[in-house]
Scaffold this motif. Structure first.
Motif, mmCIF file in Angstrom:
data_model
loop_
_atom_site.group_PDB
_atom_site.id
_atom_site.type_symbol
_atom_site.label_atom_id
_atom_site.label_comp_id
_atom_site.label_asym_id
_atom_site.label_seq_id
_atom_site.Cartn_x
_atom_site.Cartn_y
_atom_site.Cartn_z
ATOM 1 N N LEU A 231 -8.805 9.464 2.391
ATOM 2 C CA LEU A 231 -7.526 8.753 2.273
ATOM 3 C C LEU A 231 -7.471 8.097 0.904
ATOM 4 O O LEU A 231 -8.369 7.331 0.535
ATOM 5 C CB LEU A 231 -7.418 7.698 3.364
ATOM 6 C CG LEU A 231 -6.331 6.626 3.192
ATOM 7 C CD1 LEU A 231 -4.942 7.258 3.240
ATOM 8 C CD2 LEU A 231 -6.480 5.533 4.250
ATOM 9 N N GLU A 232 -6.434 8.412 0.141
ATOM 10 C CA GLU A 232 -6.251 7.804 -1.171
ATOM 11 C C GLU A 232 -4.945 7.024 -1.172
ATOM 12 O O GLU A 232 -3.893 7.556 -0.783
ATOM 13 C CB GLU A 232 -6.219 8.879 -2.264
ATOM 14 C CG GLU A 232 -7.529 9.659 -2.368
ATOM 15 C CD GLU A 232 -7.501 10.713 -3.454
ATOM 16 O OE1 GLU A 232 -6.542 10.702 -4.251
ATOM 17 O OE2 GLU A 232 -8.423 11.541 -3.502
ATOM 18 N N LEU A 233 -5.002 5.774 -1.584
ATOM 19 C CA LEU A 233 -3.801 4.954 -1.631
ATOM 20 C C LEU A 233 -3.833 4.059 -2.855
ATOM 21 O O LEU A 233 -4.882 3.802 -3.440
ATOM 22 C CB LEU A 233 -3.636 4.141 -0.340
ATOM 23 C CG LEU A 233 -4.744 3.191 0.108
ATOM 24 C CD1 LEU A 233 -4.574 1.812 -0.541
ATOM 25 C CD2 LEU A 233 -4.744 3.033 1.617
ATOM 26 N N ILE A 234 -2.665 3.599 -3.234
ATOM 27 C CA ILE A 234 -2.521 2.634 -4.319
ATOM 28 C C ILE A 234 -2.220 1.280 -3.697
ATOM 29 O O ILE A 234 -1.303 1.153 -2.880
ATOM 30 C CB ILE A 234 -1.387 3.023 -5.288
ATOM 31 C CG1 ILE A 234 -1.657 4.387 -5.917
ATOM 32 C CG2 ILE A 234 -1.235 1.955 -6.375
ATOM 33 C CD1 ILE A 234 -2.912 4.460 -6.753
ATOM 34 N N GLU A 235 -3.019 0.288 -4.076
ATOM 35 C CA GLU A 235 -2.810 -1.073 -3.585
ATOM 36 C C GLU A 235 -2.274 -1.935 -4.726
ATOM 37 O O GLU A 235 -2.858 -1.969 -5.814
ATOM 38 C CB GLU A 235 -4.117 -1.660 -3.077
ATOM 39 C CG GLU A 235 -4.014 -3.128 -2.669
ATOM 40 C CD GLU A 235 -5.366 -3.765 -2.440
ATOM 41 O OE1 GLU A 235 -5.936 -3.524 -1.373
ATOM 42 O OE2 GLU A 235 -5.847 -4.485 -3.349
ATOM 43 N N TRP B 270 0.837 -1.195 0.000
ATOM 44 C CA TRP B 270 0.000 0.000 0.000
ATOM 45 C C TRP B 270 0.873 1.246 0.000
ATOM 46 O O TRP B 270 1.793 1.382 0.815
ATOM 47 C CB TRP B 270 -0.894 0.050 1.244
ATOM 48 C CG TRP B 270 -1.900 -1.070 1.324
ATOM 49 C CD1 TRP B 270 -2.293 -1.912 0.330
ATOM 50 C CD2 TRP B 270 -2.632 -1.459 2.492
ATOM 51 N NE1 TRP B 270 -3.223 -2.804 0.779
ATOM 52 C CE2 TRP B 270 -3.466 -2.548 2.111
ATOM 53 C CE3 TRP B 270 -2.689 -0.999 3.802
ATOM 54 C CZ2 TRP B 270 -4.325 -3.174 3.007
ATOM 55 C CZ3 TRP B 270 -3.549 -1.624 4.694
ATOM 56 C CH2 TRP B 270 -4.347 -2.695 4.298
ATOM 57 N N VAL B 271 0.591 2.158 -0.921
ATOM 58 C CA VAL B 271 1.292 3.431 -1.000
ATOM 59 C C VAL B 271 0.270 4.548 -0.809
ATOM 60 O O VAL B 271 -0.710 4.626 -1.566
ATOM 61 C CB VAL B 271 2.004 3.611 -2.357
ATOM 62 C CG1 VAL B 271 2.751 4.951 -2.383
ATOM 63 C CG2 VAL B 271 2.963 2.456 -2.626
ATOM 64 N N GLU C 72 4.442 7.503 1.777
ATOM 65 C CA GLU C 72 4.944 6.387 2.568
ATOM 66 C C GLU C 72 4.187 5.120 2.173
ATOM 67 O O GLU C 72 3.092 5.174 1.622
ATOM 68 C CB GLU C 72 4.769 6.661 4.057
ATOM 69 C CG GLU C 72 5.603 7.836 4.558
ATOM 70 C CD GLU C 72 5.425 8.089 6.031
ATOM 71 O OE1 GLU C 72 6.315 8.707 6.627
ATOM 72 O OE2 GLU C 72 4.384 7.669 6.602
ATOM 73 N N SER C 73 4.792 3.968 2.465
ATOM 74 C CA SER C 73 4.187 2.701 2.052
ATOM 75 C C SER C 73 4.330 1.659 3.144
ATOM 76 O O SER C 73 5.090 1.835 4.101
ATOM 77 C CB SER C 73 4.835 2.195 0.765
ATOM 78 O OG SER C 73 6.210 1.916 0.976
ATOM 79 N N ILE C 74 3.576 0.565 2.982
ATOM 80 C CA ILE C 74 3.638 -0.541 3.922
ATOM 81 C C ILE C 74 3.401 -1.843 3.159
ATOM 82 O O ILE C 74 2.675 -1.862 2.156
ATOM 83 C CB ILE C 74 2.616 -0.360 5.064
ATOM 84 C CG1 ILE C 74 2.880 -1.365 6.187
ATOM 85 C CG2 ILE C 74 1.189 -0.474 4.557
ATOM 86 C CD1 ILE C 74 2.098 -1.052 7.467
ATOM 87 N N VAL D 16 -2.955 1.841 9.842
ATOM 88 C CA VAL D 16 -2.890 0.469 9.341
ATOM 89 C C VAL D 16 -2.679 -0.499 10.498
ATOM 90 O O VAL D 16 -1.749 -0.331 11.304
ATOM 91 C CB VAL D 16 -1.764 0.304 8.311
ATOM 92 C CG1 VAL D 16 -1.694 -1.141 7.831
ATOM 93 C CG2 VAL D 16 -1.991 1.245 7.129
ATOM 94 N N THR D 17 -3.561 -1.485 10.589
ATOM 95 C CA THR D 17 -3.361 -2.592 11.524
ATOM 96 C C THR D 17 -2.796 -3.767 10.741
ATOM 97 O O THR D 17 -3.375 -4.210 9.753
ATOM 98 C CB THR D 17 -4.694 -2.988 12.190
ATOM 99 O OG1 THR D 17 -5.192 -1.874 12.937
ATOM 100 C CG2 THR D 17 -4.491 -4.153 13.132
ATOM 101 N N LYS D 18 -1.646 -4.259 11.206
ATOM 102 C CA LYS D 18 -0.912 -5.336 10.525
ATOM 103 C C LYS D 18 -0.491 -6.332 11.588
ATOM 104 O O LYS D 18 0.448 -6.078 12.339
ATOM 105 C CB LYS D 18 0.291 -4.740 9.795
ATOM 106 C CG LYS D 18 1.232 -5.741 9.156
ATOM 107 C CD LYS D 18 2.426 -5.004 8.542
ATOM 108 C CE LYS D 18 3.495 -5.939 8.064
ATOM 109 N NZ LYS D 18 4.685 -5.213 7.549
#
Length: 471
Positions: free
Chosen positions: A445-449, A403-404, A425-427, A412-414
């Motif tokens: 919130l916008e992210l790239i998966e 995810w970026v 930032e990414s995870i 984020v819960t991981k």
């Protein structure tokens, strides 16, 4: 005399004849076809000027988040959203609404409307509804007869009987869809109307008629509502009882059999937009008869409907053609053959293609996601999470995810770890690790998966927490 009008808006159906804009999970009532608003939103707006309480919506389980989102966007207040586990036609759906109103201590006039009809003359629609109130309040079952303007073979007809007043008649007969010869005879006689599927009656009167004429539907729906429970903004009925309910229209279950049925005429430029040719006929056109939507260029072309959703569409030297472009499909069909678009949809289903089912953009209660690119071992999506919302906690056995964050902040819960990541930032979420994402901020919130792995289908998911009803 009962005068409280409760609109009951039927928002089910799959609308395969308007593919590729209409999909099984995003049918035509959720589309903006003739205005800047969707057909569902236009249906609610049309009620302005009619004294009524907040409407009740009935939709399929799979459409619930789209309905809720479209109501939220227009700040539309509503009484409830009743969920059907599967479509069972109009008689059971209306029965659920009637039982729910009665159980809440009311006996309103139910104004039953389809969410996917076009009515261009709103004042005429409102005048017909208000003219029908006196009959419904006097325990009649009212249906509205659309004044026909051509011998249409795609609609059922209502034959009027004895006159009651200037706009109202007793119903003599309901007639199935005729061939063109009989349809012409009906229209020429002046005694027949199109059956537009709009009704007005007391909740108790409908239920009493249903109990007498179709007791199996009455019993099943009574038990389905008795076992109902609320889930977020939705009302879920007892699934087993409802699925055992017959699949029957209100016309067949009640209206055709009742001796208390009145037809009120409605001349309001009604159209059910049942095909691309029908949509072309009601759309604004240029001097050459072309209806154009989106990024479209035409040359030496006439009487065509050209729709572009995501890119330039250019047509040259065509006539009587329908061209519809979406992000994942293009339809080209002769305007005189648009009823057969449903054949393509059926072929897509048989081949297991996803294009019949949904668009690349999919709505969820927490936001939406849109497919950008996909291949054999990767799948890229743009994901938007609304402020204060969270996806379900889940894990995958065959894919990892990167995810970026493009905009906003992600909580984020991981596994047992919770971290905040922000723009640029990414995870990384490994295979088999439980995870979720929440938007704690006040902007979207916008992210790239990016999914990677040997198996990327949506059914590779184990939901641990159904917060927000999944991803």
């Amino acid at each position: 005399m009962t005068n409280n009008i409760l609109p009951v808006i039927m928002a089910g159906g799959s609308g395969s004849r308007l593919w590729p804009l209409s999909r099984a999970l995003y049918p035509k009532q959720f589309l903006s076809l003739t205005s800047s608003s969707t057909m569902l939103q236009d249906t609610v707006e049309r009620l302005t000027g009619i004294p009524h309480s907040d409407p009740m919506f009935i939709c399929n389980e799979e459409h619930r988040f789209v309905v809720a989102e479209q109501l939220r966007k227009e700040n539309i207040a509503y009484r409830s959203i009743l969920l059907e586990p599967e479509g069972r036609n109009t008689a059971p759906g209306i029965a659920l609404a009637a039982f729910k109103a009665i159980n809440e201590g009311e006996d309103p006039l139910l104004l039953v409307l389809a969410a996917d009809h076009l009515i261009e003359n709103t004042p005429a629609f409102q005048h017909s509804v208000m003219s029908a109130v006196v009959h419904a309040a006097n325990d009649k079952l009212v249906t509205f007869g659309i004044v026909p303007h051509c011998p249409e073979t795609g609609y059922g007809y209502i034959r009027r009987g004895d006159r009651i007043d200037d706009m109202s008649f007793m119903v003599s007969e309901f007639v199935e869809k005729p061939d063109v010869v009989r349809a012409t005879e009906y229209v020429d006689s002046g005694n027949y109307y199109w059956n537009g599927g709009i009704f007005l009656f007391k909740a108790s009167v409908y239920l009493n008629a249903l109990k007498e004429l179709s007791p199996d539907i009455y019993d099943r729906c009574s038990r389905a509502i008795a076992g109902a429970h609320n889930d977020l903004d939705f009302t879920r009925v007892d699934k087993t009882e409802f699925l055992n309910c017959p699949n029957v229209s209100i016309d067949y279950a009640v209206m055709e059999k009742s001796l208390s049925t009145v037809v009120v005429t409605m001349d309001a430029q009604w159209n059910d937009i049942g095909s691309w040719s029908a949509l072309w006929s009601v759309s604004d056109k240029d001097v050459d008869g072309n209806a154009l939507r989106g990024d479209v260029m035409v040359d030496q072309s006439t009487n065509s409907y050209i729709h572009s959703e995501s890119r330039l569409v250019a047509v040259v030297g065509v006539n009587d053609l329908i061209v519809v472009e979406t992000k994942d499909a293009v339809l080209v069909v002769d305007k005189n053959n648009t009823q057969n678009v449903k054949n393509i949809v059926e072929l897509l289903k048989q081949k297991g293609r996803s294009e019949y089912l949904q668009h690349k953009e999919v709505f969820r209660p927490w936001g939406h996601h849109d497919t950008i690119a996909e291949g054999a071992r990767y799948h890229v999506k743009a994901v938007t999470v609304k402020p204060g919302e969270k996806t379900a906690t889940q894990l995958h056995y065959h894919r990892a995810e990167h995810w970026v964050v493009v905009s906003g902040t992600a909580k984020v819960t991981k596994g047992n770890q919770t971290v905040l990541i922000t723009e640029n930032e990414s995870i990384y979420i490994p295979v088999g690790v439980a995870h979720s994402v929440e938007n704690p901020g006040s902007i979207s919130l916008e992210l790239i998966e990016v999914r990677t792995g040997v198996y990327l289908n949506e059914n590779d998911v184990v939901r641990i927490e159904e917060y927000g009803a999944g991803y």
